[in-house]
Design an enzyme around this catalytic site. Structure first.
Site, short mmCIF file in Angstrom:
data_model
loop_
_atom_site.label_atom_id
_atom_site.label_comp_id
_atom_site.label_asym_id
_atom_site.label_seq_id
_atom_site.Cartn_x
_atom_site.Cartn_y
_atom_site.Cartn_z
N LYS A 111 0.84 -1.19 0.00
CA LYS A 111 0.00 0.00 0.00
C LYS A 111 0.88 1.25 0.00
O LYS A 111 1.84 1.36 0.77
CB LYS A 111 -0.91 0.02 1.22
CG LYS A 111 -1.97 -1.08 1.21
CD LYS A 111 -3.01 -0.83 0.12
CE LYS A 111 -4.13 -1.85 0.17
NZ LYS A 111 -5.19 -1.60 -0.83
N LYS A 220 -12.95 -8.21 -7.88
CA LYS A 220 -13.38 -8.69 -6.57
C LYS A 220 -14.80 -9.20 -6.71
O LYS A 220 -15.67 -8.51 -7.24
CB LYS A 220 -13.29 -7.56 -5.54
CG LYS A 220 -11.86 -7.08 -5.34
CD LYS A 220 -11.76 -5.91 -4.38
CE LYS A 220 -10.30 -5.49 -4.21
NZ LYS A 220 -10.15 -4.29 -3.36
#
Length: 332
Positions: A111, A220
């Site tokens: 991240k 997803k």
């Protein structure tokens, strides 16, 4: 999932368990992950849109949960799914401990662009991951749309030296992704662009492919409405795919594994982001879906009553989620 196939709302509510599980490390600003898990006829399923999403955005997540819990799923083409480690926006000296939760993973997604942090923080974190994985490991970065075009180009110019596999959602909009991709190409920077939010949050999830905004799609299952709808989107886009998750419990990870297992070989683009149960300090299954030697078997874990009781959300949060479930059910 067509409305005629929906199970009755009272059956859905009766099968629902609301849980709140602490995270091991702050992730996307979250220290407690709340979710509804269902003890459904086809096996455990999950409804866990983030708290800030409105009912319309949450509706595909519930459609996915009901489809996975109450309907047969596409056949699996593989028995195990290779997964990547996920490194939150931690300090560089915390990276080694994070990676230890993902045994055998040779790919890591890091991240970056965290609010309140600097590019220097990102560089230090990515450098620590590269050192830990060695030259043969794959390093990906995920900005969650946190940079504007100029910031993305500057950051990727500096981060490219770590041999990035790809940069996920460096900027927010499809047009910005196009601009970033063009500008780093003009500079001779060999970093692929992956699209996540531009697929799962878009009214038209295929727009990113038509615009030439990405080299890789991150898909997803929950936010795209389930395994079957996600497969349809992937086939329409014609781009290589990495299946990811949204900090799900094992019930939700099982849905992502089913999607990854059903993808044709030519569309699965390497390790998937389905190892994130390792970032939770608990789970709903006695045998959680966490990485083993860098991969996870494709299976549906049984919900454990004692764990459902241990992580049962507070009464006011149970009421909040049941109200949300009822409202969202009316939209699908």
């Amino acid at each position: 999932m067509p409305s005629a196939a929906l199970p009755p709302l009272d059956e859905v509510i009766a099968a629902a368990h609301v849980v709140a599980i602490p995270t091991r490390t702050r992730f996307r600003g979250i220290t407690m992950r709340e979710a509804v898990v269902f003890d459904a006829p086809q096996g455990a399923s999950e409804f866990s849109p983030f708290i800030e999403y409105d009912d319309a955005e949450a509706a595909p997540w519930l459609a996915a949960a009901l489809d996975f819990g109450w309907a047969p799923q596409p056949d699996a083409r593989r028995e195990r799914i290779e997964v990547n480690a996920t490194v939150p926006a931690v300090r560089a000296d915390e990276v080694e401990a994070i990676l230890a939760r993902f045994p055998g993973c040779a790919t890591a997604k890091v991240k970056v662009a965290e609010r309140g942090q600097s590019l220097a923080d990102d560089i230090a974190r990515v450098n620590a991951v590269r050192d830990a994985l060695g030259p043969e490991g794959l390093v990906r970065v995920d900005a969650n749309g946190g940079w504007n075009v100029d910031e993305a180009v500057t950051a990727l110019t500096q981060l490219a030296g770590f041999g990035l596999d790809y940069a996920e959602q460096p900027s927010a909009s499809v047009s910005d992704l196009v601009a970033v991709r063009e500008r780093i190409g003009e500079r001779g920077i060999d970093v692929r662009i992956a699209a996540d939010e531009s697929v799962r949050k878009a009214e038209d999830p295929l727009a990113v492919a038509r615009a030439g905004a990405a080299d890789v799609l991150i898909v997803k299952a929950q936010p795209l409405g389930g395994v079957r709808r996600a497969l349809s989107i992937v086939e329409g886009a014609g781009l290589p795919v990495v299946v990811s998750s949204a900090l799900d419990t094992s019930a939700g990870i099982a849905m992502g594994l089913q999607l990854a297992a059903a993808l044709p070989d030519d569309l699965l683009a390497g390790a998937c982001g389905l190892g994130t149960v390792a970032l939770l300090d608990g789970d709903v299954a006695r045998s959680p879906l966490v990485p083993e030697r860098g991969s996870i078997p494709v299976r549906r874990p049984a919900l454990d009553p004692s764990l459902l009781d241990r992580y049962r959300a507070a009464p006011d949060r149970v009421d909040w989620w049941r109200d949300r479930l009822t409202r969202t059910y009316a939209l699908i």
